[in-house]
Motif scaffolding. Structure first.
Motif, PDB file in Angstrom:
ATOM      1  N   VAL A 144     137.036  39.657 162.749  1.00  0.00           N
ATOM      2  CA  VAL A 144     135.934  38.876 163.318  1.00  0.00           C
ATOM      3  C   VAL A 144     136.134  37.382 163.063  1.00  0.00           C
ATOM      4  CG1 VAL A 144     134.366  40.809 162.952  1.00  0.00           C
ATOM      5  CG2 VAL A 144     134.392  38.931 161.314  1.00  0.00           C
ATOM      6  N   ILE A 145     137.041  37.025 162.140  1.00  0.00           N
ATOM      7  CA  ILE A 145     137.226  35.612 161.783  1.00  0.00           C
ATOM      8  C   ILE A 145     137.673  34.786 162.984  1.00  0.00           C
ATOM      9  CG2 ILE A 145     138.603  34.027 160.387  1.00  0.00           C
ATOM     10  CD1 ILE A 145     138.511  36.141 158.155  1.00  0.00           C
ATOM     11  N   PRO A 146     138.759  35.172 163.691  1.00  0.00           N
ATOM     12  CA  PRO A 146     139.136  34.369 164.864  1.00  0.00           C
ATOM     13  C   PRO A 146     138.094  34.411 165.976  1.00  0.00           C
ATOM     14  CG  PRO A 146     140.501  36.352 164.715  1.00  0.00           C
ATOM     15  CD  PRO A 146     139.746  36.255 163.439  1.00  0.00           C
ATOM     16  N   ALA A 147     137.316  35.500 166.065  1.00  0.00           N
ATOM     17  CA  ALA A 147     136.286  35.577 167.105  1.00  0.00           C
ATOM     18  C   ALA A 147     135.170  34.576 166.872  1.00  0.00           C
ATOM     19  CB  ALA A 147     135.716  36.997 167.176  1.00  0.00           C
ATOM     20  N   MET A 148     134.956  34.170 165.618  1.00  0.00           N
ATOM     21  CA  MET A 148     133.899  33.214 165.313  1.00  0.00           C
ATOM     22  C   MET A 148     134.200  31.815 165.835  1.00  0.00           C
ATOM     23  SD  MET A 148     132.778  34.218 161.417  1.00  0.00           S
ATOM     24  CE  MET A 148     131.748  35.639 161.069  1.00  0.00           C
ATOM     25  N   VAL A 149     135.420  31.587 166.292  1.00  0.00           N
ATOM     26  CA  VAL A 149     135.788  30.265 166.802  1.00  0.00           C
ATOM     27  C   VAL A 149     134.936  29.877 168.002  1.00  0.00           C
ATOM     28  CG1 VAL A 149     137.564  30.978 168.460  1.00  0.00           C
ATOM     29  CG2 VAL A 149     137.811  28.808 167.258  1.00  0.00           C
ATOM     30  N   ASN A 150     134.397  30.869 168.694  1.00  0.00           N
ATOM     31  CA  ASN A 150     133.616  30.588 169.898  1.00  0.00           C
ATOM     32  C   ASN A 150     132.110  30.604 169.670  1.00  0.00           C
ATOM     33  OD1 ASN A 150     135.858  30.399 171.756  1.00  0.00           O
ATOM     34  ND2 ASN A 150     136.099  32.610 171.572  1.00  0.00           N
ATOM     35  N   THR A 151     131.669  30.870 168.444  1.00  0.00           N
ATOM     36  CA  THR A 151     130.221  30.905 168.211  1.00  0.00           C
ATOM     37  C   THR A 151     129.631  29.504 168.103  1.00  0.00           C
ATOM     38  OG1 THR A 151     130.469  30.961 165.804  1.00  0.00           O
ATOM     39  CG2 THR A 151     130.442  33.087 166.952  1.00  0.00           C
ATOM     40  N   TYR A 152     130.413  28.546 167.550  1.00  0.00           N
ATOM     41  CA  TYR A 152     129.926  27.179 167.330  1.00  0.00           C
ATOM     42  C   TYR A 152     128.579  27.202 166.591  1.00  0.00           C
ATOM     43  CZ  TYR A 152     133.559  25.927 170.655  1.00  0.00           C
ATOM     44  OH  TYR A 152     134.765  25.776 171.287  1.00  0.00           O
ATOM     45  N   ASP A 153     128.471  28.111 165.634  1.00  0.00           N
ATOM     46  CA  ASP A 153     127.202  28.324 164.930  1.00  0.00           C
ATOM     47  C   ASP A 153     127.394  28.006 163.447  1.00  0.00           C
ATOM     48  OD1 ASP A 153     124.911  29.517 163.622  1.00  0.00           O
ATOM     49  OD2 ASP A 153     124.557  30.591 165.508  1.00  0.00           O
ATOM     50  N   PRO A 154     126.657  27.024 162.914  1.00  0.00           N
ATOM     51  CA  PRO A 154     126.831  26.644 161.500  1.00  0.00           C
ATOM     52  C   PRO A 154     126.477  27.758 160.523  1.00  0.00           C
ATOM     53  CG  PRO A 154     124.937  25.504 162.476  1.00  0.00           C
ATOM     54  CD  PRO A 154     125.657  26.168 163.594  1.00  0.00           C
ATOM     55  N   ARG A 155     125.796  28.788 160.963  1.00  0.00           N
ATOM     56  CA  ARG A 155     125.493  29.905 160.073  1.00  0.00           C
ATOM     57  C   ARG A 155     126.765  30.618 159.606  1.00  0.00           C
ATOM     58  NH1 ARG A 155     121.385  33.479 163.428  1.00  0.00           N
ATOM     59  NH2 ARG A 155     122.699  32.684 165.132  1.00  0.00           N
ATOM     60  N   CYS A 156     127.831  30.473 160.396  1.00  0.00           N
ATOM     61  CA  CYS A 156     129.096  31.114 160.028  1.00  0.00           C
ATOM     62  C   CYS A 156     129.882  30.310 158.992  1.00  0.00           C
ATOM     63  CB  CYS A 156     129.976  31.292 161.270  1.00  0.00           C
ATOM     64  SG  CYS A 156     129.284  32.365 162.538  1.00  0.00           S
ATOM     65  N   ALA A 157     129.565  29.023 158.860  1.00  0.00           N
ATOM     66  CA  ALA A 157     130.401  28.118 158.070  1.00  0.00           C
ATOM     67  C   ALA A 157     130.537  28.531 156.600  1.00  0.00           C
ATOM     68  CB  ALA A 157     129.866  26.689 158.182  1.00  0.00           C
ATOM     69  N   PRO A 158     129.451  28.854 155.853  1.00  0.00           N
ATOM     70  CA  PRO A 158     129.622  29.192 154.427  1.00  0.00           C
ATOM     71  C   PRO A 158     130.552  30.389 154.203  1.00  0.00           C
ATOM     72  CG  PRO A 158     127.313  28.723 154.904  1.00  0.00           C
ATOM     73  CD  PRO A 158     128.012  28.805 156.237  1.00  0.00           C
ATOM     74  N   ALA A 159     130.398  31.427 155.014  1.00  0.00           N
ATOM     75  CA  ALA A 159     131.240  32.614 154.843  1.00  0.00           C
ATOM     76  C   ALA A 159     132.696  32.298 155.156  1.00  0.00           C
ATOM     77  CB  ALA A 159     130.732  33.744 155.744  1.00  0.00           C
ATOM     78  N   LEU A 160     132.933  31.488 156.185  1.00  0.00           N
ATOM     79  CA  LEU A 160     134.299  31.124 156.552  1.00  0.00           C
ATOM     80  C   LEU A 160     134.938  30.240 155.477  1.00  0.00           C
ATOM     81  CD1 LEU A 160     133.735  30.421 160.346  1.00  0.00           C
ATOM     82  CD2 LEU A 160     135.129  32.268 159.386  1.00  0.00           C
ATOM     83  N   LEU A 161     134.150  29.355 154.899  1.00  0.00           N
ATOM     84  CA  LEU A 161     134.680  28.506 153.829  1.00  0.00           C
ATOM     85  C   LEU A 161     135.078  29.351 152.619  1.00  0.00           C
ATOM     86  CD1 LEU A 161     135.336  25.677 152.819  1.00  0.00           C
ATOM     87  CD2 LEU A 161     132.963  25.473 152.033  1.00  0.00           C
ATOM     88  N   GLU A 162     134.331  30.391 152.354  1.00  0.00           N
ATOM     89  CA  GLU A 162     134.672  31.283 151.238  1.00  0.00           C
ATOM     90  C   GLU A 162     136.011  31.981 151.493  1.00  0.00           C
ATOM     91  OE1 GLU A 162     134.157  32.561 147.492  1.00  0.00           O
ATOM     92  OE2 GLU A 162     132.865  31.149 148.584  1.00  0.00           O
ATOM     93  N   VAL A 163     136.263  32.347 152.756  1.00  0.00           N
ATOM     94  CA  VAL A 163     137.555  32.951 153.107  1.00  0.00           C
ATOM     95  C   VAL A 163     138.681  31.941 152.874  1.00  0.00           C
ATOM     96  CG1 VAL A 163     138.957  33.903 154.980  1.00  0.00           C
ATOM     97  CG2 VAL A 163     136.552  34.548 154.773  1.00  0.00           C
ATOM     98  N   ILE A 164     138.454  30.697 153.267  1.00  0.00           N
ATOM     99  CA  ILE A 164     139.464  29.647 153.088  1.00  0.00           C
ATOM    100  C   ILE A 164     139.798  29.471 151.613  1.00  0.00           C
ATOM    101  CG2 ILE A 164     139.935  27.176 153.374  1.00  0.00           C
ATOM    102  CD1 ILE A 164     138.047  27.276 155.819  1.00  0.00           C
ATOM    103  N   LYS A 165     138.791  29.518 150.759  1.00  0.00           N
ATOM    104  CA  LYS A 165     138.979  29.272 149.330  1.00  0.00           C
ATOM    105  C   LYS A 165     139.672  30.442 148.619  1.00  0.00           C
ATOM    106  CE  LYS A 165     135.196  27.777 147.326  1.00  0.00           C
ATOM    107  NZ  LYS A 165     133.742  27.657 147.072  1.00  0.00           N
ATOM    108  N   THR A 166     139.515  31.645 149.158  1.00  0.00           N
ATOM    109  CA  THR A 166     140.011  32.825 148.432  1.00  0.00           C
ATOM    110  C   THR A 166     141.275  33.418 149.034  1.00  0.00           C
ATOM    111  OG1 THR A 166     138.507  34.221 149.745  1.00  0.00           O
ATOM    112  CG2 THR A 166     137.724  33.430 147.605  1.00  0.00           C
ATOM    113  N   ARG A 167     141.686  32.953 150.190  1.00  0.00           N
ATOM    114  CA  ARG A 167     142.892  33.499 150.821  1.00  0.00           C
ATOM    115  C   ARG A 167     143.959  32.414 150.904  1.00  0.00           C
ATOM    116  NH1 ARG A 167     141.675  37.982 154.041  1.00  0.00           N
ATOM    117  NH2 ARG A 167     139.801  38.979 153.211  1.00  0.00           N
TER     118      ARG A 167
END
Length: 521
Positions: A144-167
Motif C-alpha cells: 500500500v506504500i507506493p499506492a499512497m503516492v496518489n492520496t495527497y493526504d497528510p493523514r498518511c504522512a506520520p505512518a510513512l515517515l515511520e517506515v522511512i525511519k525504520t527501513r
C-alpha cells in the motif's frame, strides 16, 4: 427497437464502433435496469479495446458497485498492458461507495494483480479510503506504500515517515516518495523528525525529504536545507527550490549565505543564483548584487557565462553585462553580446566580432548563430573565407535558416562555398541554397546551384549531384542538363544523361555513400 436490443444487434453484427457509441449514450441514464447493467458487466472482457474501455467508463459513471471485483479481474487479465488508467478512473467515479468493495477484493483475493488493482484504486480515491490503507499498512501490507503516492493526504504522512525511519531499502524510498506527495503545512510537527534524516540518507531518499520540507514550509527546516546547499550535486538544486518555496526572509538569507560562501561548489553557484533571482522576497537591487557576487567567485570565465545564462531573463543581467564590456576573454565577451543582443544590437555586434576574431573554434562556432541573428553579413563573409572547416560548416548550415539577413545576401555568401575544399561544407551550403530557393523559379536557382556540381579541379562531384537528386520537385532536370551543357563539362553531361535516362534518378554507379548534413533548426 429497445436500446438494449439495438446494442445486442450491433454486437451480433460485429459493429463494435457503433456499439461503443451506444454504450456511451447509457452514461447519462439515471436509473438503468438491472438487465442493462448485467449485460454491460458481461462486456467487461470483450476483445475490442475501445468497446471494453467504454464499458468500464460507463459502469463507473453509473456507480455500479458489483462491477468493482470484475474490473479488478480485468486488470489482472492484463488485456491492455499499456493503459489501465481507465479502470482507476472508474473506481474514482464511484467514489466512497466503492471503498468497501475494493477493500473486500484487496483482503480476500489470492491473485496478486487483483489485489494490486484494488490497492491502487483505494490510493487514487483517497478520502474514506485513507483509513483503510493505513490499517493495511499497520497489518504489514507494504504494497500500500507506493499506492499512497496518489492520496495527497497528510493523514498518511506520520505512518510513512515511520517506515522511512525504520527501513533501509527500496521500501523506505517508496515511502519517501509517497510521503513527499502527502506533505503540506499541517505536517510541520514532523519537521524535527525529518531533519536528522537529511544527514545519513542515500541521495534519492534525501531528495524526497528535501522536497517534503519545501512543501511543509516551516522555517525550522532552513538550517538543514542550507547545509544541503554545500553538498553539491542534486542536493543543491533540491534545497534551493525548497528554500524558494518557503518564501520567507530567512530562506532568502540562507540562499544569500550559500551564494557568497566559498564552501559552495562552483557547479552549484548558478543554481543558487537562479534561486535568489526567483525568490519572491528578492528585490531588483538584490538580483543585481546577487549576480555580481556570483561572478566574483568564478575561477574560470566559462563559469561566468553560465551565470549570465541563469540571469538572462532578469533586468539586472544587462546592467551587469555592461560592466564586463572590456573583458579580454572572448568567451565572456560572447556572453555579453548575447545578453545585449536585444537591448543594444550595435554593441552586441561589436562584442560578437571581438569574440569571433579572438576566440577558439568553440567560441567562433557559438558566435556564428549570434552573428546570424544580429545580421552581421561582413563578419559572416569573413568567417566563410578564413575559418576552420567546422566553423565554415556552421556558417553554411546557419545561412539556410537565418532570419537576420536578406535572402539575397545569404545566397551570395553561400555561393562562395562552391569551390570550398571540404565536400561536407559544399553539401551543407548546397542544402541551404536549395532551402532558400524553394518555390523560386529554376533559372534563378541554377545561377547559384549549378557551380556546386564540380570540384575545385573542375571535375563533377557525384557527392554534390546526390543533393540535386534529393531536391526533386525544386528544380527541373531538363533545365539542369541544359545548364551543364552550356558550361561544357562533358563528364558532368554524361552523369546527367545517365541520371535522366533512369527517370530522374541517379545511376547506381554514381550513388553517393555520404550522409546528408543535418541543418540546425
Amino acid at each position: 427497437m429497445k436500446p438494449l436490443d439495438h446494442l445486442k444487434s450491433l454486437l451480433t453484427n460485429s459493429n463494435f464502433d457503433e456499439a461503443a457509441l451506444k454504450v456511451q449514450e447509457l452514461q447519462g441514464s439515471t436509473n438503468p435496469s438491472e438487465e442493462t447493467l448485467s449485460f454491460l458487466r458481461s462486456l467487461l472482457f470483450h476483445e475490442d479495446d475501445e468497446l471494453r474501455q467504454t464499458v468500464v467508463t460507463t459502469l463507473g459513471r453509473l456507480k455500479d458497485l458489483p462491477s468493482v471485483p470484475l474490473m479488478a479481474k480485468l486488470y489482472a487479465k492484463w488485456m491492455d498492458p499499456y493503459d489501465h488508467d481507465y479502470i482507476f478512473d472508474a473506481f474514482r467515479e464511484m467514489g466512497d461507495s466503492a471503498v468497501l468493495n475494493l477493500t473486500a477484493v484487496a483482503k480476500t483475493t489470492t491473485v496478486p494483480e487483483e489485489r494490486h488493482a484494488a490497492v491502487w484504486g483505494l490510493g487514487q480515491m483517497g478520502g474514506a479510503a485513507v483509513p483503510v490503507l493505513l490499517d493495511m499498512l499497520e497489518e504489514g501490507g507494504d504494497d500500500v506504500i507506493p499506492a499512497m503516492v496518489n492520496t495527497y493526504d497528510p493523514r498518511c504522512a506520520p505512518a510513512l515517515l515511520e517506515v522511512i525511519k525504520t527501513r533501509d531499502n527500496d521500501t523506505a524510498l517508496q515511502a519517501a516518495h509517497s510521503f513527499c506527495n502527502c506533505c503540506d503545512a499541517s505536517c510541520s510537527v514532523l519537521v524535527p523528525e525529518i531533519l536528522p534524516l537529511l544527514r545519513g540518507s542515500k541521495i534519492e531518499l534525501r531528495l524526497e525529504l528535501i522536497e517534503a520540507l519545501g512543501r511543509i514550509g516551516d522555517e525550522r527546516a532552513i538550517p538543514g536545507l542550507a547545509r544541503c546547499l554545500k553538498q553539491g550535486g542534486s542536493n543543491v538544486e533540491a534545497a534551493a527550490e525548497a528554500l524558494v518555496g518557503l518564501e520567507t526572509e530567512g530562506a532568502l538569507n540562507a540562499l544569500w549565505t550559500g551564494l557568497s560562501s566559498g564552501k559552495v561548489k562552483e557547479e552549484g553557484r548558478g543554481i543558487i543564483l537562479s534561486a535568489v533571482l526567483s525568490h519572491p522576497r528578492s528585490t531588483d537591487g538584490d538580483k543585481t548584487r546577487a549576480l555580481r557576487t556570483a561572478l566574483e567567485f568564478c575561477k574560470e570565465r566559462y563559469q561566468a557565462i553560465d551565470l549570465f545564462i541563469e540571469a538572462q531573463s532578469h533586468d539586472c543581467c544587462v546592467r551587469v553585462a555592461r560592466e564586463y564590456a572590456e573583458a579580454p576573454e572572448p568567451a565572456l565577451r560572447l556572453a555579453v553580446a548575447s545578453v545585449l543582443s536585444e537591448a543594444d544590437s550595435e554593441a552586441a555586434r561589436q562584442h560578437a566580432r571581438y569574440a569571433f576574431d579572438n576566440g577558439d573554434d568553440e567560441v567562433r562556432e557559438d558566435c556564428i548563430w549570434l552573428l546570424l541573428e544580429l545580421g552581421d553579413a561582413e563578419s559572416l563573409r569573413s568567417a566563410a573565407r578564413d575559418s576552420s572547416m567546422r566553423v565554415r560548416l556552421e556558417v553554411a548550415q546557419g545561412l539556410g535558416f537565418s532570419s537576420g539577413l536578406p535572402r539575397s545576401v545569404c545566397l551570395k555568401i553561400l555561393a562562395g562555398f562552391c569551390n570550398d575544399r571540404s565536400l561536407k561544407v559544399k553539401e551543407a551550403a548546397l542544402s541551404s541554397i536549395f532551402f532558400r530557393n524553394e518555390d523560386r523559379d529554376n533559372e534563378t536557382g541554377l545561377a547559384y546551384e549549378a557551380p556546386f556540381l564540380f570540384s575545385k579541379s573542375g571535375k563533377p562531384c557525384d557527392f554534390i549531384i546526390s543533393e540535386f537528386h534529393h531536391a526533386d520537385g525544386r528544380i527541373e532536370y531538363s533545365t539542369l542538363s541544359d545548364e551543364v551543357a552550356a558550361l561544357e563539362h562533358p563528364e558532368a553531361r554524361a552523369i546527367i544523361a545517365r541520371w535522366r535516362s533512369a527517370g530522374g534518378k541517379r545511376a547506381t554507379s554514381y550513388h553517393s555513400s555520404s550522409t546528408n548534413t543535418t541543418l540546425k533548426p
